[in-house]
Design a protein around this motif. Sequence first.
Motif, PDB file in Angstrom:
ATOM      1  N   ALA A  47       0.819  -1.214   0.000  1.00 38.77           N
ATOM      2  CA  ALA A  47       0.000   0.000   0.000  1.00 38.77           C
ATOM      3  C   ALA A  47       0.851   1.262   0.000  1.00 38.77           C
ATOM      4  O   ALA A  47       0.542   2.225  -0.710  1.00 38.77           O
ATOM      5  N   LEU A  48       1.884   1.271   0.785  1.00 37.53           N
ATOM      6  CA  LEU A  48       2.743   2.458   0.826  1.00 37.53           C
ATOM      7  C   LEU A  48       3.383   2.713  -0.537  1.00 37.53           C
ATOM      8  O   LEU A  48       3.418   3.847  -1.016  1.00 37.53           O
ATOM      9  N   LEU A  49       3.874   1.657  -1.153  1.00 37.75           N
ATOM     10  CA  LEU A  49       4.442   1.786  -2.497  1.00 37.75           C
ATOM     11  C   LEU A  49       3.373   2.230  -3.487  1.00 37.75           C
ATOM     12  O   LEU A  49       3.581   3.151  -4.278  1.00 37.75           O
ATOM     13  N   GLY A  50       2.209   1.600  -3.438  1.00 38.28           N
ATOM     14  CA  GLY A  50       1.141   1.898  -4.386  1.00 38.28           C
ATOM     15  C   GLY A  50       0.569   3.294  -4.230  1.00 38.28           C
ATOM     16  O   GLY A  50       0.292   3.975  -5.225  1.00 38.28           O
ATOM     17  N   PHE A  51       0.365   3.764  -3.001  1.00 40.37           N
ATOM     18  CA  PHE A  51      -0.164   5.117  -2.798  1.00 40.37           C
ATOM     19  C   PHE A  51       0.756   6.143  -3.415  1.00 40.37           C
ATOM     20  O   PHE A  51       0.329   7.044  -4.135  1.00 40.37           O
ATOM     21  N   TRP A  52       2.030   5.983  -3.159  1.00 39.35           N
ATOM     22  CA  TRP A  52       3.005   6.937  -3.665  1.00 39.35           C
ATOM     23  C   TRP A  52       3.088   6.885  -5.197  1.00 39.35           C
ATOM     24  O   TRP A  52       2.992   7.920  -5.865  1.00 39.35           O
ATOM     25  N   LEU A  53       3.258   5.694  -5.765  1.00 37.42           N
ATOM     26  CA  LEU A  53       3.399   5.591  -7.225  1.00 37.42           C
ATOM     27  C   LEU A  53       2.116   5.966  -7.968  1.00 37.42           C
ATOM     28  O   LEU A  53       2.175   6.657  -8.992  1.00 37.42           O
ATOM     29  N   ASN A  54       0.963   5.529  -7.477  1.00 36.84           N
ATOM     30  CA  ASN A  54      -0.283   5.881  -8.149  1.00 36.84           C
ATOM     31  C   ASN A  54      -0.565   7.376  -8.060  1.00 36.84           C
ATOM     32  O   ASN A  54      -1.058   7.976  -9.012  1.00 36.84           O
ATOM     33  N   GLY A  55      -0.233   7.986  -6.926  1.00 38.25           N
ATOM     34  CA  GLY A  55      -0.417   9.431  -6.784  1.00 38.25           C
ATOM     35  C   GLY A  55       0.532  10.238  -7.647  1.00 38.25           C
ATOM     36  O   GLY A  55       0.186  11.312  -8.137  1.00 38.25           O
ATOM     37  N   ARG A  56       1.739   9.730  -7.852  1.00 35.67           N
ATOM     38  CA  ARG A  56       2.740  10.450  -8.654  1.00 35.67           C
ATOM     39  C   ARG A  56       2.628  10.152 -10.146  1.00 35.67           C
ATOM     40  O   ARG A  56       3.043  10.969 -10.957  1.00 35.67           O
ATOM     41  N   ARG A  70      -5.976  13.037   0.733  1.00 34.00           N
ATOM     42  CA  ARG A  70      -6.094  11.848  -0.118  1.00 34.00           C
ATOM     43  C   ARG A  70      -5.672  10.586   0.627  1.00 34.00           C
ATOM     44  O   ARG A  70      -6.251   9.529   0.448  1.00 34.00           O
ATOM     45  N   PHE A  71      -4.635  10.715   1.453  1.00 34.92           N
ATOM     46  CA  PHE A  71      -4.191   9.550   2.210  1.00 34.92           C
ATOM     47  C   PHE A  71      -5.284   9.079   3.162  1.00 34.92           C
ATOM     48  O   PHE A  71      -5.463   7.881   3.365  1.00 34.92           O
ATOM     49  N   GLY A  72      -6.044   9.994   3.734  1.00 31.41           N
ATOM     50  CA  GLY A  72      -7.160   9.614   4.604  1.00 31.41           C
ATOM     51  C   GLY A  72      -8.206   8.806   3.859  1.00 31.41           C
ATOM     52  O   GLY A  72      -8.686   7.781   4.352  1.00 31.41           O
ATOM     53  N   ARG A  73      -8.569   9.257   2.654  1.00 35.13           N
ATOM     54  CA  ARG A  73      -9.527   8.507   1.838  1.00 35.13           C
ATOM     55  C   ARG A  73      -8.935   7.162   1.428  1.00 35.13           C
ATOM     56  O   ARG A  73      -9.625   6.145   1.407  1.00 35.13           O
ATOM     57  N   PHE A  74      -7.652   7.170   1.090  1.00 31.20           N
ATOM     58  CA  PHE A  74      -6.953   5.940   0.732  1.00 31.20           C
ATOM     59  C   PHE A  74      -7.018   4.943   1.897  1.00 31.20           C
ATOM     60  O   PHE A  74      -7.309   3.767   1.706  1.00 31.20           O
ATOM     61  N   ALA A  75      -6.749   5.420   3.099  1.00 28.13           N
ATOM     62  CA  ALA A  75      -6.722   4.545   4.273  1.00 28.13           C
ATOM     63  C   ALA A  75      -8.073   3.885   4.526  1.00 28.13           C
ATOM     64  O   ALA A  75      -8.128   2.706   4.898  1.00 28.13           O
ATOM     65  N   VAL A  76      -9.157   4.624   4.298  1.00 24.85           N
ATOM     66  CA  VAL A  76     -10.491   4.048   4.507  1.00 24.85           C
ATOM     67  C   VAL A  76     -10.745   2.927   3.504  1.00 24.85           C
ATOM     68  O   VAL A  76     -11.143   1.815   3.875  1.00 24.85           O
ATOM     69  N   VAL A  77     -10.515   3.206   2.219  1.00 19.47           N
ATOM     70  CA  VAL A  77     -10.737   2.188   1.183  1.00 19.47           C
ATOM     71  C   VAL A  77      -9.805   1.003   1.407  1.00 19.47           C
ATOM     72  O   VAL A  77     -10.224  -0.159   1.349  1.00 19.47           O
ATOM     73  N   TRP A  78      -8.539   1.287   1.673  1.00 22.42           N
ATOM     74  CA  TRP A  78      -7.551   0.227   1.892  1.00 22.42           C
ATOM     75  C   TRP A  78      -7.943  -0.653   3.076  1.00 22.42           C
ATOM     76  O   TRP A  78      -7.814  -1.877   3.023  1.00 22.42           O
ATOM     77  N   SER A  79      -8.441  -0.054   4.150  1.00 23.11           N
ATOM     78  CA  SER A  79      -8.817  -0.818   5.345  1.00 23.11           C
ATOM     79  C   SER A  79      -9.938  -1.807   5.049  1.00 23.11           C
ATOM     80  O   SER A  79      -9.882  -2.969   5.482  1.00 23.11           O
ATOM     81  N   VAL A  80     -10.933  -1.352   4.317  1.00 28.42           N
ATOM     82  CA  VAL A  80     -12.038  -2.246   3.958  1.00 28.42           C
ATOM     83  C   VAL A  80     -11.524  -3.408   3.108  1.00 28.42           C
ATOM     84  O   VAL A  80     -11.858  -4.578   3.341  1.00 28.42           O
ATOM     85  N   MET A  81     -10.699  -3.107   2.119  1.00 30.50           N
ATOM     86  CA  MET A  81     -10.160  -4.147   1.249  1.00 30.50           C
ATOM     87  C   MET A  81      -9.216  -5.078   2.014  1.00 30.50           C
ATOM     88  O   MET A  81      -9.135  -6.268   1.716  1.00 30.50           O
ATOM     89  N   THR A  82      -8.512  -4.555   3.006  1.00 29.31           N
ATOM     90  CA  THR A  82      -7.602  -5.378   3.801  1.00 29.31           C
ATOM     91  C   THR A  82      -8.375  -6.366   4.669  1.00 29.31           C
ATOM     92  O   THR A  82      -7.960  -7.524   4.815  1.00 29.31           O
ATOM     93  N   VAL A 123     -12.626   8.030  -5.816  1.00 30.72           N
ATOM     94  CA  VAL A 123     -12.756   8.415  -4.416  1.00 30.72           C
ATOM     95  C   VAL A 123     -11.443   9.005  -3.880  1.00 30.72           C
ATOM     96  O   VAL A 123     -11.435  10.066  -3.277  1.00 30.72           O
ATOM     97  N   VAL A 124     -10.343   8.329  -4.124  1.00 30.04           N
ATOM     98  CA  VAL A 124      -9.073   8.715  -3.494  1.00 30.04           C
ATOM     99  C   VAL A 124      -8.345   9.814  -4.266  1.00 30.04           C
ATOM    100  O   VAL A 124      -8.016  10.856  -3.709  1.00 30.04           O
ATOM    101  N   TYR A 125      -8.079   9.599  -5.549  1.00 30.22           N
ATOM    102  CA  TYR A 125      -7.220  10.507  -6.311  1.00 30.22           C
ATOM    103  C   TYR A 125      -8.009  11.498  -7.165  1.00 30.22           C
ATOM    104  O   TYR A 125      -7.457  12.092  -8.073  1.00 30.22           O
TER     105      TYR A 125
END
Length: 126
Positions: A47-56, A70-82, A123-125
Amino acid sequence: MSLLRQGTHYVLIGLLQLLLDWLVFVGATALGMPVPAGNITGRVAGALLGFWLNGRITFARDGARLGWHRFGRFAVVWSVMTVLSTWLVATVAHSLGLQWAWLAKPLVEGGLAAVTFFLWRHVVYR
């Protein structure tokens, strides 16, 4: 940004994420970490790698699309999927054994990636 361009970048970055996630998961569980903890550990690394690369790269328009909002929205979606990923991988490990969970993890994550692409995009980006 074209959907085709974003989709292509998402798949390539996703493959890197999946590899890192899977390697961490297999390594951690092979060393004795419980499957749920190993899955979460692998997903955090990916997730850390993906958030950074997808955002950049993937969802960047006129520059990087990162930041705490955006990281807050990412964390919510990521948590559900995790939670879903961990439940599926742990179920396989419990039913069929650890080695089958190692094999199932890329399939689980690949299936979830199809859903999360649209969540990341809208939602996130956004």
